[in-house]
Design a protein around this motif. Structure first.
Motif, PDB file in Angstrom:
ATOM      1  N   PHE A 139       1.057  -1.633  -0.074  1.00 18.42           N
ATOM      2  CA  PHE A 139       0.390   0.112  -0.302  1.00 18.42           C
ATOM      3  C   PHE A 139       0.768   1.439  -0.289  1.00 18.42           C
ATOM      4  CE2 PHE A 139      -3.009  -2.993   1.875  1.00 18.42           C
ATOM      5  CZ  PHE A 139      -4.188  -2.925   1.534  1.00 18.42           C
TER       6      PHE A 139
ATOM      7  N   THR B  66     -11.974   2.185  -0.416  1.00 16.00           N
ATOM      8  CA  THR B  66     -11.452   1.970  -2.120  1.00 16.00           C
ATOM      9  C   THR B  66     -10.279   1.134  -2.886  1.00 16.00           C
ATOM     10  OG1 THR B  66     -10.648   3.715  -2.101  1.00 16.00           O
ATOM     11  CG2 THR B  66     -13.295   3.617  -2.860  1.00 16.00           C
ATOM     12  N   ASP B  67      -9.373   1.267  -1.204  1.00 19.09           N
ATOM     13  CA  ASP B  67      -7.824   0.385  -1.208  1.00 19.09           C
ATOM     14  C   ASP B  67      -8.028  -0.670  -1.186  1.00 19.09           C
ATOM     15  OD1 ASP B  67      -6.349   2.972  -1.971  1.00 19.09           O
ATOM     16  OD2 ASP B  67      -5.169   2.832  -0.334  1.00 19.09           O
TER      17      ASP B  67
ATOM     18  N   MET C  34      -7.169  -3.565  -3.509  1.00 27.19           N
ATOM     19  CA  MET C  34      -6.074  -4.607  -3.246  1.00 27.19           C
ATOM     20  C   MET C  34      -6.380  -6.232  -3.509  1.00 27.19           C
ATOM     21  SD  MET C  34      -2.985  -5.029  -2.763  1.00 27.19           S
ATOM     22  CE  MET C  34      -1.921  -3.867  -1.632  1.00 27.19           C
TER      23      MET C  34
ATOM     24  N   VAL D 265      -3.989   9.213   2.249  1.00 24.53           N
ATOM     25  CA  VAL D 265      -5.722   8.096   1.772  1.00 24.53           C
ATOM     26  C   VAL D 265      -6.055   8.759   3.022  1.00 24.53           C
ATOM     27  CG1 VAL D 265      -6.892   6.403   0.935  1.00 24.53           C
ATOM     28  CG2 VAL D 265      -4.576   7.084   0.079  1.00 24.53           C
TER      29      VAL D 265
ATOM     30  N   THR E 114      -0.498   6.102  -3.150  1.00 21.69           N
ATOM     31  CA  THR E 114      -1.818   6.093  -3.941  1.00 21.69           C
ATOM     32  C   THR E 114      -1.212   4.683  -4.922  1.00 21.69           C
ATOM     33  OG1 THR E 114      -0.468   7.773  -5.323  1.00 21.69           O
ATOM     34  CG2 THR E 114      -2.144   8.489  -3.454  1.00 21.69           C
ATOM     35  N   LYS E 115      -0.398   4.032  -4.882  1.00 22.83           N
ATOM     36  CA  LYS E 115       0.297   3.089  -5.917  1.00 22.83           C
ATOM     37  C   LYS E 115       0.144   1.720  -5.291  1.00 22.83           C
ATOM     38  CE  LYS E 115       4.136   5.631  -7.891  1.00 22.83           C
ATOM     39  NZ  LYS E 115       4.927   5.536  -8.081  1.00 22.83           N
ATOM     40  N   LEU E 116      -1.212   1.073  -5.883  1.00 19.44           N
ATOM     41  CA  LEU E 116      -1.325  -0.185  -4.727  1.00 19.44           C
ATOM     42  C   LEU E 116      -1.001  -1.399  -5.532  1.00 19.44           C
ATOM     43  CD1 LEU E 116      -4.555   0.062  -3.863  1.00 19.44           C
ATOM     44  CD2 LEU E 116      -2.712   0.401  -2.764  1.00 19.44           C
TER      45      LEU E 116
ATOM     46  N   SER F 169      -4.624   4.519  -6.940  1.00 18.40           N
ATOM     47  CA  SER F 169      -5.171   3.881  -6.204  1.00 18.40           C
ATOM     48  C   SER F 169      -6.918   5.416  -6.762  1.00 18.40           C
ATOM     49  CB  SER F 169      -4.957   5.036  -4.622  1.00 18.40           C
ATOM     50  OG  SER F 169      -4.885   4.655  -3.716  1.00 18.40           O
TER      51      SER F 169
ATOM     52  N   SER G  24      -2.979   7.152   7.264  1.00 17.36           N
ATOM     53  CA  SER G  24      -1.705   7.228   6.135  1.00 17.36           C
ATOM     54  C   SER G  24      -1.625   9.224   5.738  1.00 17.36           C
ATOM     55  CB  SER G  24      -2.784   6.416   5.026  1.00 17.36           C
ATOM     56  OG  SER G  24      -2.410   7.417   3.921  1.00 17.36           O
TER      57      SER G  24
ATOM     58  N   PRO H 294      -9.667   8.589  -3.392  1.00 21.54           N
ATOM     59  CA  PRO H 294      -9.686   7.296  -2.254  1.00 21.54           C
ATOM     60  C   PRO H 294      -9.782   7.116  -0.924  1.00 21.54           C
ATOM     61  CG  PRO H 294      -6.791   8.156  -2.724  1.00 21.54           C
ATOM     62  CD  PRO H 294      -8.015   9.003  -3.298  1.00 21.54           C
TER      63      PRO H 294
ATOM     64  N   TRP I  17      -7.659   5.523   7.318  1.00 29.03           N
ATOM     65  CA  TRP I  17      -6.648   4.327   7.254  1.00 29.03           C
ATOM     66  C   TRP I  17      -6.545   4.280   8.809  1.00 29.03           C
ATOM     67  CZ3 TRP I  17      -5.450  -0.412   5.262  1.00 29.03           C
ATOM     68  CH2 TRP I  17      -5.383   0.085   4.030  1.00 29.03           C
TER      69      TRP I  17
END
Lengths: 318, 318
Positions: A10, A43-44, A48, A85, A13-15, A35, A82, A39, A88
């Motif tokens: 995670f 949604t993350d 995933m 995002v 913003t990149k998964l 994301s 986070s 996001p 979290w």
């Protein structure tokens, strides 16, 4: 017997998700997705889950390791928050995935996981102790001491970016002056050069041309390019960044005496000028009796995923 | 059954030996002696042997722990050198005493051993991780991480005194500018005040009177006394020392995130002004999320002897 390890990243913003067979040193399969717009944690997690389904179908992994881009309580696997995002705050990520997959899950923050990745699969192989430093949007790091992660008593260890090396230096976002991050992170390098160009209208011809005199378009990468093409103002900015990292490393070597420093992140791609400065200043700052190596990271953006594999494997040892 | 532990302290020019019954928290017996005029490793060892004979007669201890005032290879128990006494170069101290007593012997340098002493018997009891700092003739320290000593890959960890906190500051004996030790050690505090008094003839009335205008007689202890009696110039010197220790501790907290800092050594007896400054500056330097305590050492000059007991006991566990 099933020996599949699932690694998740995670990364702000990149998964990313990947699988490999435990004991092997290459990916079986990887999936990446952004994301997207606005996001949040829900949604993350949904994205995933879909990446995991593409990778695994209904197959169950042996264990899951997770790198998370933000503070995590590694003991419980609860995400604190986070910075990129929303939603979290206090998410029990480990518990959620253990409930879904019924396998051991381990979570830690990206700097620690990347350190573990480099230690197990990258530039730190064979070291007992190392400090991994990423010099990028921010400056942070992760420790391996006695062949295992050292996260600190609250999981906050590794914040070399907020050690002070120039107490009368420029003001950092954290409220202090002269932090390593304030002198060496990508955005601050760009900001510093923009400011110098505004103040010194006769200087920086090369970088001015590189951005067609649109100073807002200056990035640390363009500063590096201009420095390599001979722009003196940009060379000084890169030297200042290298000086700050060098003092930070030298001070850290005196305090902890690790075997190796591993440097990754965009700013470390600035070239010889940066590396020469880091090596020279850190050597001058450390006591003559204190030895250490400084080497480039080997795993690049994949360090967190590789570290997640190593983290999952520690879950199997316990 | 014999459960006697023998603890030895080669403390520069002071030698000490003590015995206790393993598991107890008070000395059975102690002996101290100065090295005397023009000491060397051989005469030091002879004095120590006679102290041991007085303590033990012909009785054999269960194990021996040794604190040595200089760099030691803790794995082999070989002394590298002493900065105070000649002839200690590469002396296999552990091997010599194991051959004489035929019991397990462990040796480490005094900062590490004192850290272990405070951890096991003093201000660090119950901590998983701590950094012990002595602010005295020099400034150094020792680490406990994960409930055990961390000596660094070459045994050089803990040199907080030679971390740089003021890169344009005064020149340290080590060749760098603005080391913590250059700003906070006893001799440098005294030197700084002497220099200020020479340059500013109207200031420092209180301390001038305390030493009858013999500036050569100024020590850090007298500077503290004058500061407590209201001498502004001396207050500034103590504040500068506290500032340097504070930045060093704050930086260290960000890097390693230990649970507790333990401060010992003569300079820490300077009083509230010093402690207030250390606490305030370290709190400002550490990130808000990084918690830590700073407490005074409890064992004073006996920390190395107590640590030697703990060191001997680790030999029995292995």
């Amino acid at each position: 017997m099933n020996k599949k390890i699932l690694a998740l990243d995670f990364g702000g913003t990149k998964l990313a998700a990947a699988t490999l067979i435990s004991g092997q040193h290459q990916w079986q399969n990887t999936r990446r997705q952004l994301s997207g717009n606005s996001p949040n944690a829900t949604t993350d997690l949904e994205i995933m889950r879909s990446l995991i389904r593409e990778l695994l179908g209904n197959e169950k992994p042996l264990a899951i390791g997770i790198s998370f881009g933000g503070p995590v309580d590694a003991k419980t696997g609860i995400v604190r928050l986070s910075h990129h995002v929303s939603g979290w705050e206090n998410v029990p990520l480990r518990e959620i995935l253990e409930a879904e997959f019924n396998v051991p899950v381990r979570v830690d923050n990206d700097a620690n996981v990347a350190a573990l990745g480099e230690y197990k699969f990258g530039a730190g192989q064979g070291c007992e102790s190392l400090f991994y430093i990423t010099v990028s949007t921010g400056v942070g790091g992760g420790w391996i001491l006695n062949n295992r992660l050292w996260q600190g008593t609250q999981g906050m260890a590794g914040e070399i970016g907020h050690t002070v090396v120039q107490p009368d230096g420029p003001l950092c976002l954290c409220g202090k002056r002269g932090c390593v991050e304030r002198l060496a992170s990508g955005p601050y390098i760009a900001q510093q050069v923009r400011q110098s160009l505004t103040e010194q209208s006769q200087q920086g011809e090369i970088i001015r041309n590189l951005v067609n005199h649109q100073l807002d378009n200056i990035t640390a990468q363009i500063v590096s390019q201009a420095a390599n093409e001979g722009d003196e103002l940009c060379q000084n900015a890169i030297k200042l960044a290298g000086w700050a990292i060098g003092v930070g490393i030298g001070n850290t070597a005196n305090l902890i005496n690790p075997q190796r420093f591993i440097l990754g992140g965009g700013v470390t791609k600035a070239g010889d000028l940066f590396w020469h400065q880091v090596r020279q200043i850190s050597r001058q700052t450390a006591l003559p009796e204190v030895d250490f190596e400084i080497v480039p990271a080997q795993l690049g953006d994949e360090a967190p995923l590789w570290g997640a594999v190593a983290l999952a494997e520690t879950a199997l040892e316990n």
